[in-house]
Every structure is written in C-alpha cells, then in structure tokens.
Design an enzyme around this catalytic site. Structure first.
Site, PDB file in Angstrom:
ATOM      1  N   GLU A   1       0.134   3.816  16.135  1.00  0.00           N
ATOM      2  CA  GLU A   1       0.231   2.398  16.462  1.00  0.00           C
ATOM      3  C   GLU A   1       0.708   1.575  15.272  1.00  0.00           C
ATOM      4  OE1 GLU A   1      -2.581   4.150  16.685  1.00  0.00           O
ATOM      5  OE2 GLU A   1      -2.929   4.421  18.840  1.00  0.00           O
TER       6      GLU A   1
ATOM      7  N   HIS B   1       3.454  -9.214 -11.597  1.00  0.00           N
ATOM      8  CA  HIS B   1       3.442  -7.775 -11.867  1.00  0.00           C
ATOM      9  C   HIS B   1       4.695  -7.388 -12.653  1.00  0.00           C
ATOM     10  CE1 HIS B   1       0.952  -8.565  -8.358  1.00  0.00           C
ATOM     11  NE2 HIS B   1       0.287  -7.485  -8.630  1.00  0.00           N
TER      12      HIS B   1
ATOM     13  N   HIS C   1     -13.155   1.650  23.974  1.00  0.00           N
ATOM     14  CA  HIS C   1     -11.836   1.336  24.521  1.00  0.00           C
ATOM     15  C   HIS C   1     -11.776  -0.038  25.179  1.00  0.00           C
ATOM     16  CE1 HIS C   1     -11.117   5.457  23.576  1.00  0.00           C
ATOM     17  NE2 HIS C   1      -9.928   5.484  24.130  1.00  0.00           N
TER      18      HIS C   1
ATOM     19  N   HIS D   1       0.322  -3.403 -14.972  1.00  0.00           N
ATOM     20  CA  HIS D   1       0.587  -3.540 -13.542  1.00  0.00           C
ATOM     21  C   HIS D   1       0.578  -4.985 -13.048  1.00  0.00           C
ATOM     22  CE1 HIS D   1       0.530  -2.755  -9.250  1.00  0.00           C
ATOM     23  NE2 HIS D   1      -0.508  -3.561  -9.179  1.00  0.00           N
TER      24      HIS D   1
END
Lengths: 688, 688
Positions: B431, B28, B492, B275
């Site tokens: 999280e 890149h 869950h 890029h």
C-alpha cells in the site's frame, strides 16, 4: 479414513477450517488447508508450549502473521487443549471447543475473523494487517534475548524460548516486514524462525504478476539463515528443517515452504479462489473425499485426534513448564530480588518507587523544550523502572530519549561487541517496524517506549492502532510537534497528526504545556498499563509556568484544568494545549489588565478529560460561558466540541512553511494580539 | 584555488551548501559536500535536461529522495541556470539566484528546508520524508514506459527519459523503499537508476549500530543491476558507471556510492556531526582552506563556474529539447489525435467527453454496494479518459477497481509477455509504495488512481499527505469503509480513518450514500485537478435512493445538501454520510409518520461543504435548529462542528467486532429505533 494418525490430525485441521468458513459463509480456507501439515508438525512435535498454562513465561511463541488464516490457529488451540485465561488467570476450561469453532466469525464468539490477543487464550498477538506479526515476532525475540541477558544465570537458564512466525507472500511484500527482517538480521536473533508460506497466490492471482524477486537471496542479504521445504506436506523434512533452524543460534532462520493453497480441493487448489471465500458445499464434499474423510460430516474430529495431538505438545510442555517452575523456585532462593522483578514483569505490575525521583521544575520565563524536560523525567523514571526499554527511529539525539544513567547500555548482539542486556534500542530509520517491535516487547511483558518526530507517526500508524486494539502499554514519544519545527518546513510540520491520534479509540494522548506538565504527564501515563500512550513534545523552548501564580500542573491528570481564572465567573474562556498554553496565558494577562474576566484552560489530554464526570467537565468549561477561543498549532478538527457552534479557533488551516519558528507563528496568526482580538470578538458577539 | 574547472564547480556546490546552512543556522551540509562530485557529474555530463525548459516532457528526471540535502539540489538548479516557471509557464528568469540561496530556509524564500514541488522550478517532487522519493521515481519511470508504449512510433521515439534518484541509508532502511525496489525489479524498469549514498552515518551514529545488511545483494535479489563507486570523488569512474546503468535497459540499476559525509571538513567529516547542523564558522574556514577556497568568502561563485556547468547540461539539453520539439511537430502531422492527447497530458487538462457515459441508477430498495456502483462509473469514466491508469494493492477483486473495457490491459514488462501500455496496475500487497508511485505517475502527467480497504489507508498515509502537499490529482479509492465490513472484525474495520483524512489539509474526501451519489462523486472529483481525492465506499449493498421522492444527487457537489425535508421549518435535523444516510432516511420516514418535522442532510464531503458560502451552509443547517443528530459508523471526532454543544451523535466509540454486519449494526446502535430515539431526545431537550 487414512489409518495414519498424523494424517488424521492434519486433515482434522483442514476440515475444521473448511467447515467453519463454510458455515460462517466468510473467511479464508485455503491457507489453513495448505499449512496444516507444517503447523501440525511444529505444534505437536516441536513447540515448547504447555497448553495447561498458556501464560508460562518461557513458552515458545507462535505468531500467525497471516491472521486471515485464523482457523488454522483456532484448530491448533482446540486440538492442543489450550486452557482458558480469565482475568489474567489460567482456569481449568478449554480456550476453544468445537462449538466455539462452529461459531467462527459470529457475534461475541471466541473465534473472530482474525485472531485477537486477550480475546482467545493461545493467541499471542492480534494479526490481520499484513506484516505486523512479523514485526511483533522480532520484538518477542528481542525480549527473550533481553530477559536472558538480564536474568539468566549460569545454573539458571530461565529464558530460552523460540519465536515461530507463519507469514505469507502478502507479509513479505509489505515494507514493514522488510524492516523487521533487516532488524532481526542485524540483531542476529537466532531465536527467531519465520515460516514463509510461498504459495505464489495472492488475491489478484498468481504472484507472478507483481512479486518475482528472489526472497531466498533477499533474506540472505539481511544475514538470515534460509532453508526451503519443497513440499508443505512433507512433515518429516519440515521437522528436520525446524531442527536446523533451532541449531542455528546466531542468525534468524527463514524456512520457505512451497505449498499449494487449498491443497486437496479438486477445482480450487492452487488458485486465488481458495483464498478468501468458502469453498462451497459441493467442493468441500469432493475435497473431503480426496482426504478420505467422511463426506457428510461437518466439524468432525475422529477419535483419538486431540489425544494424539496432546500426547505430543501437552506431554512435552507439561514436563518443560514443571521443570521450569522448579528452576524458578530455586532461582528465587538464590536471587530473590531478580525473582521479584520477574514476578512484576509477569504480572504487568509497576516496580515500587518508579516515580520517586520525578523532578519539579522552577518557574522560568525562558524555559525548556518539552522534549528536553521529558528527557530528564524519562531518565528519572527509567532508572527506577528496570524493565523499561526503548529507543528511536534514528532520532534519539533530537527526540532526546536516550537513557543516559549508568547501566542503561545499548541493546546489541555479542557479535557486535555488546550485550543483549542493554536498554537503549536502535531501530534505525524504520518507524513502522519500531511500533510493531514495541508491541512484541510489550506482549513479552517489558515496558517499551519508542520515539520519533510527530510527523513520522504517519509511518507507523498501523502498529499504534494495534497497540490500542490489544491494550498494550506502549509509550510513543513524539517530538517536533508543530510548526514550531521551523526551518524543516511543511514536510516535517505535523498538522493532522493530533486529530489522527485523538480519533483512535483507546489511545491516551498528552500534549503538555511546560516542564511541570511533562513531569505530571509521565506520572499519569506510566500507571496506564491497559493502553498505549502518546506523549507529544515540542522542539522549541516553552516557558516553565509559575505554579504559584497559576494552578498546579497536577491538574493534567484530569486531562484539562483551569490554569488561570477570573475573579468570579469568567466572560471568556481561552483554551490551548502544549506550546500554545504559554501564548494564551500571555493573552489572558493582557485581557486581565484591560479588565476582561478571562479563564485559561490547559487541555493536554482530551481523552483523559472526556473520561471525567460531566460535573467536572462543566466546572472547567461552564456551559453558559459560550465565548470561547481555542488555540492549537494543528488541524481544527475536533475543537468544535469545546468551542461550540459560535466559538473561535486559532488553528492551522493549511500546511506549514519553512522559516524560523517565531516568524511562522506570526505568519499563521499565533500571536498574543490575535488571541486577544478573537477573545474580544467573542465577547462582542455575546454582547450583541 | 584549484585550476581544474570541474573541481571548482564541485567545490562551489560544497561551499554554497555549507554557507547557506551556516547562514540559516539550520540544515544539512554534510551530504551535499559528499555528493557534490557525483551530482555535478550527473547534471553536467549526463542528464538530458534543458535548463531553459524545465517543463520539457522528455527531460530526464532527477529525484532527491534525501530531501534534507536540499542545498545540493538548489546549488545544481542555480548553476544549471534553470529557468523559472510561473503559472505553469516557463519565463525568462532564473529559478534561483545566489540571493535566493542566501535566503535558504527563510520565510517565503524560494529555498525552503526541503525541496518543494511547484515552489521552486527544477524540483521534480517534494521530498524529506524518507523513502518517498524512491517510490516517486518508480512512478515516474513507469510513466515513461507507459507513455513510450502508448505514444512512441517506429520513427518517433518521443519518450525515452531516464529517472535518476539520489537516496541514502535512511531511504534504504525505510520499508517503502523496499517495496519500491521490489516493484521496480519486477517491472524491469531499465530507465531507472538509484544512486545510493552509502556514507554509513546516520543521526544516531555509525549505521553499524542497526544497518548491517548487504544492500548490494538485497537489490540483486530484487532483480536489479548493482554497481559500486568506491570513491564518491572519482567522477570519471562515476561517469562510466552511469553509462553502464544507461546501457542496461532491462533492469533498474543501483549505484552504491561510497562517500564520506562532510568530506573535507577536518573535524566533522565521516561523523554524524556533519549531518544535520551547521559546521560552524571556524570549521567552515578550515574546510574551505582544505578545498583551496578563499577562506573568508561566503556564497562565492568563481568566474566561469556557471558557464562551465551550463556548457555541459544546457548545451546538451538545448539541442535535445530542440530536436524533440521538431520531432513532436512532425509527429503531430502524422498522428494529430495522439498529439492532441499529449497536449492535454502536458497541460493537465481533462479529455473532452470524459463524463459522457456516466450512468444514473434507478431507485432500488435492495441497492448495490457503493464499491460496485463505483466500479461501473470508474469504467465509464476511464474508457473516455485514456491516460487514467490505476490499480490496487492486491485487492482489485474486492475494491472492484479493475478496468474491464477493451484495450485496458495490464501494465507489465514485455519480459513477462505483456506490454507497458496496459492501464491496470498491480501494486502487490504494498500500500505504502502504491501511494508514492501514484504521486510519481501524477508528476509525470498521468491521472492515477489506486485502491485498497479504507483501514489500510493507515499503511499509506505519508504519500497521501504528499499528494495533498504537492496538489497532485491522485484518486484514492478506499472500500470496506466501516463496521459494514462485518466478519473480518476490528483489525479490518475503520474507525478513525475518516477523521484522519478529513483533518489532512488539501484533501477532498467523498463518502457517497448510494449509487447516484457515487456517480456525482466521480463527476465532482475528476475536475479537481489541484488536489488528491479520497472516495470512500461500502462493502455492503446500499439502497439506491428514489430521487423522485428525495432531492437529486447533484447536491453532492456542494458537499452536503438537504435530501429530505419537512413542510416548513424543521424541528430536528438528521445528518449522515455514506451507508448511514439510508438509515436516517428510514428514521425520517418514521418521524414524519409520527408528525415530527425532520430534515435529512446528506453530508458526503465535509471539505466541499466548508468551501460553500456561509449562506448556503446556513440554509442546509439553519443555526436556530439546534436539535441535531449525526450518524456515522466512524469516530466522533469532528461531528461537533455540525451538531453543536447540545446535539447528539451516533458514532463508534470503540473498535468494531467480528460478526455479520447486520448484527454489528444492532450491537453498536445503528438502528432506526436508536436514531428516532435520539431525535426525540433532542426535541425534548429543546422543548424543556
């Protein structure tokens, strides 16, 4: 008892929720108590929803992203008198009764701990993992925009539904909801309203310990229209804000609702104690007293409450869905072909001839990357599957998932000079919400796909799991599937990702070995409308196997098949998936030249193979042929099922490395010599 | 050639990057070309960093979250003359030479495709997966605040380092960076500056196709100080902004840098083509011409460039690190105990006596949830491990990971009326960044743990993987580990999560079966400072096994051990992990009463078991005992390794359900009768 019937309805929702959680001795009462007034107002007075036909295609969608407050939704479904759906048909029976609510969180009840799509009529999506409902709702709103752009006609406004999402502090802390809000703002989804329960309480206490940002300003920065409801109990003000939200058609709206969790509970309101546990018998008694409720009655529904609730939503919804039915009948006469398409969309059927242009590929030693052959097949399928839409998390030039045929177009709002009718989606570098949006698109009847590098399936595991749990036919196309990625190195080389996805129940994963297996993979997975599929593709070229010399690729449909065989019973089985099949074929040829009886098994899909009868599985992997070598550029986990206690695996035991792919193959032992050597070791073990 | 030495330095970075990508034919170039001026300015003129000692504890940290622009970082490391680190010691050799840069992305080179921590001295963290560096940098900045609060004294400002992060559009689209920014704003991390490369170009093209939000306003909403650099080439203005950033000590700073990707490339600047691919030989020639560079020279470093670069950073850094060394020497005299703690932190050593208070638990049929026994042990360990800090994603009352001993305290900024010296972290419902932050904390020498429900490990898989890749001793504590969750239902209840984590290289996973295995798990995993550990715990009570009747829990250290045995050679082996061990012990007792020779193997950690010698593994699971039953409330994937082609598994084949846990155990077949029946079937198969 309060005389006001609206208050009665609201307190019915609150007390049903409290009672159900108490009886189950588990659940989340506080949010349902706090949000009963806005939820009641939305459902009774605003939602364009016919409880007699929960499948009505132009219904407003209600998404409870705060899935732990499931009792709020169950109470609404019950009070609205939503009809049940069985085998995809609406039946004349209630989705939920008070008895069902009494069975909250019990085995095989209709009222599980978190709302489950397909399990309880009226539930639009399975929620619980925070932030997912936010993402789903963006997908649903995008679907409406797409359907309207494609099917509405000047005289026929078939689609104009609105999507309402209840979300909370937890949702708004999750990164996936930030991604969702950024996408919705960019796409100017004026048909989307999030109602954000700002109760400032999370499980660890006041949100002040970690969540002090200015959410109002943040959403303005995304390009949203932001409103505030100062008091969750002010139903009149909320009704006015919902009108404002609906009137703003060029931006999504966030309504910040200032609420008190567990409102009415004398000792627990406004505290984390009201969040995730029953209030307790005595506290419930005192709360009911505060509400002016009979203190000793449980699961009590005052006379006239369901009737009053339904006099709003059901009366309004019945008229609207009837008018829509008439509109659609007239539309059918004017636009029979489009109406037929819509019939298929509503029924989840495939269009006829979707597979008629799927190519076969001639044998070619140089071959083609499976991402490239898949690009061809994707376009061949999508051109004949008008409601297949999809895109990538800013990687389509690499994943090669852009639809290039005429009329495919890009999905963009008119404000950006394009149209919502485009089929190519640009998710940006937002893998997580890409999955959540695809779930929302699928819930609205479209056939979505999304794509990225296999390594980044890690960023979107939660929605993949929810696709499986909801049995949604989302197609996940993951390319750059191994150390074959080469120079990008270990951060970009999947190792454990195949195991992760194979271990997830209800997911069909296919890792095809060449262009013709790619074609068969598409042929196989498109009809699987009851589950998500994961298509795993290579970055690098794979030889196109000569199907005259070896077995036809149609064997892929059975998950694993004998690609090359010995005359008579084989002494050793070589098995592989994807890019490693070509390698084991070469090893097979060498062994064969040396007089070894070897078999090659191509195993593109373990789950499809496991679904075959034992007899077929034993025919492919005969139990008495225990000399086995499996080759895969991925973690070892799971291969023992096919090689047994004594077989060999040539797999990845560590992370990869940055180097040209061919050098990595040598470094990590994926060579013909290594496969042949392992096969010889297996034969020697057997002989000894 | 431009006369200006600064311009020469900047163009050296640009041309080295272009040349390296071209030679590797992969990489890149565009971002390195665009960001060379601000990167040069930061490193040469501002960064408090001593290239002669890349391990200096108070060095400013530079995080390249845009890891794909690795050549930018390699160029800086080379020009700064950063010394190499071998076996944890600085040596008098350069980390990188031009030769190393010429080997960019080649096998076993020091310049892999993305920067790798521990692989190249000067690289502070492994980046590539977008957004992760942003999260890491928040952790590093938190660590500085914590170290300063704990160790600085009025006359001894030992810690005052600043953390600088280069991030891009991709980072800022990822949800994890939103979580990171929200946390950093809340925590008022004035020692953190993100430099956001706003080049408006992503892989699919102009970011206008998907990223039109107002990032400036969004970060203000998080409580950040936001500045803008109108032209990436304006080094004077950038220097001024860096000063403003440093001067703002009560808020993190975002500097939005408006840049042109591939600046100087006549045909590719400002386009996605600059890029992720080499520019091409001819384009490089024209670009060099534009820079006033010798067009035919590759990897060219003009005379005086490294010297000028080092006259800034190295001169400044040498003085600063020398002064710091003197300060620390004086500190050691005044505060010998604290200095000794710091020695251990810098060396990654455990404190003495960390394990001296770990309890043993008496046998108890009712038992205790492993999350609860772990809470006790966590507190016993943490009280003797002063730089262990941690917390939860808003679940600590459920995961029971709060440190409750005196002086533990909460980590909060003084502005919220607390102190940065607290050891309990509140991550909020975030999280993903919790994991990324813990990686940052570990990189700064602290011993972090974080916790959540096992199901939500799905939300944070990317940082778990990076912990493993970087060999960081982050402790992940995941509770609510199975259908034992009960009423919360399938959203869950983990199924595939154990397989996911077991398949990830370099992760030690322990799922203890009772309180004493929990204690042994802590005893085992704390000394593992070269890898992340995952501790998997139950929500529900588990009987505390009588260790007089059965084998001692110390067997856990070997991953699997014989817990109960037959007299003489067993006919059947029952194996299990975690909550299912108690179940198989009961089945064993029943079989024993019926005269069957059974063995119970507790298998808390597959990876620790696999690390044992073959002889030990064969002694636990003798190869000739093929009647085997494995029991685990999780996906089947992987168990065949231990039961073989003919053994039996009692596992989860579907998602779970919402109901009390005891009923789910029956529904899904986890009963003594079912285990006994499978054992009998195994014995019958063997006999037939």
């Amino acid at each position: 008892m309060p005389a006001n019937i609206d208050t009665l309805c609201i307190n019915t929702i609150r007390t049903l929720s409290m009672d159900a959680v108490q009886k189950a001795n588990s659940g989340h009462p506080g949010t349902a108590m706090a949000l009963a007034p806005p939820a009641y107002t939305l459902w009774r007075d605003v939602l364009n929803y016919d409880p007699a036909n929960p499948l009505w295609p132009n219904r407003d969608r209600f998404v409870l992203s705060i899935g732990h407050a499931s009792m709020l939704l169950y109470s609404l479904i019950y009070l609205a008198g939503v009809r049940d759906v069985r085998d995809g048909k609406v039946v004349d029976a209630p989705s939920l009764t008070v008895k069902d609510i009494e069975q909250f969180r019990q085995l095989d009840s209709r009222t599980p701990g978190h709302p489950e799509y397909h399990h309880t009529a009226g539930v639009e999506t399975t929620t619980g993992p925070l932030g997912q409902g936010c993402g789903n709702s963006v997908g649903m709103a995008m679907a409406e925009k797409w359907l309207a752009a494609r099917f509405n006609k000047p005289e026929f406004k078939l689609f104009d539904y609105h999507v309402y999402t209840f979300c909370g502090d937890g949702d708004n802390m999750e990164g996936v909801s930030s991604e969702a809000a950024s996408v919705a703002g960019h796409l100017k989804l004026g048909n989307l309203t999030w109602i954000y329960d700002s109760n400032r309480i999370s499980i660890e206490g006041d949100t002040h310990i970690t969540f002090t940002e200015n959410v109002h300003k943040r959403f303005e920065a995304y390009g949203w229209h932001v409103l505030e409801l100062r008091d969750a109990n002010d139903t009149g003000d909320f009704r006015r804000l919902l009108e404002e939200a609906k009137a703003e058609t060029s931006r999504p709206t966030l309504i910040i609702v200032h609420s008190i969790i567990g409102w009415g509970s004398p000792h627990k309101a406004g505290t984390a104690d009201a969040h995730g546990s029953p209030l307790g018998v005595e506290e419930i008694r005192e709360t009911k007293k505060f509400y002016g409720w009979p203190e000793d009655k449980s699961f009590y529904v005052p006379d006239g409450v369901p009737e009053h609730f339904q006099a709003g939503i059901a009366t309004r919804g019945a008229a609207a869905s009837k008018a829509w039915g008439e509109l659609f009948a007239a539309y059918r006469k004017e636009y029979p072909e489009l109406a037929a398409q819509l019939d298929s969309i509503f029924a989840g059927r495939l269009p006829e001839g979707w597979d008629k242009d799927i190519a076969t590929f001639p044998a070619d030693a140089k071959g083609i990357a499976s991402r490239a052959s898949s690009a061809k097949v994707l376009n061949q399928v999508a051109a004949n599957y008008p409601w297949m839409i999809g895109g990538s998390a800013d990687l389509s030039p690499s994943t090669k998932t852009h639809m290039t045929f005429e009329g495919a177009g890009d999905f963009q709002p008119p404000q950006w000079g394009a149209t919502y009718g485009g089929r190519n989606l640009h998710f940006g570098v937002r893998e997580h919400v890409m999955g959540s949006i695809c779930n929302g698109l699928a819930l609205a009847g479209l056939r979505p796909y999304c794509s990225g590098f296999l390594i980044f399936s890690d960023y979107m595991k939660p929605p993949i799991r929810l696709s499986a749990l909801m049995k949604l036919p989302v197609l996940y196309i993951f390319t750059h599937d191994s150390i074959g990625v080469g120079e990008d190195g270990p951060t970009h080389q999947p190792i454990e990702q195949l195991a992760q996805l194979r271990a997830t129940p209800g997911v069909t994963l296919i890792r095809p070995s060449d262009a013709n297996e790619v074609a068969e993979a598409w042929r196989t997975l498109i009809p699987l409308t009851d589950r998500p599929s994961v298509l795993v593709l290579s970055r690098q070229n794979l030889p196109t196997i000569c199907r005259k010399t070896y077995a036809p690729a149609s064997g892929l449909a059975k998950g694993a098949y004998v690609l090359a065989d010995a005359d008579g019973k084989p002494d050793v089985i070589l098995m592989a998936t994807g890019s490693e099949v070509g390698l084991v074929v070469k090893a097979y040829e060498q062994l064969k030249a040396e007089g070894v009886k070897a078999r090659v098994v191509s195993m593109p899909s373990w789950d499809l193979f496991e679904a075959q009868p034992q007899s077929y599985r034993d025919s492919v992997l005969p139990r008495d042929v225990t000399a086995r070598v499996a080759v895969e550029q991925a973690a070892q986990l799971g291969w023992d099922r096919y090689v047994g206690l004594d077989g060999a695996t040539i797999v990845m035991h560590t992370f990869g490395a940055s180097a040209p792919a061919e050098q990595l193959e040598v470094k990590f032992g994926f060579t013909v010599d290594a496969v042949v050597a392992e096969a010889r070791k297996q034969l020697a073990r057997k002989a000894s």
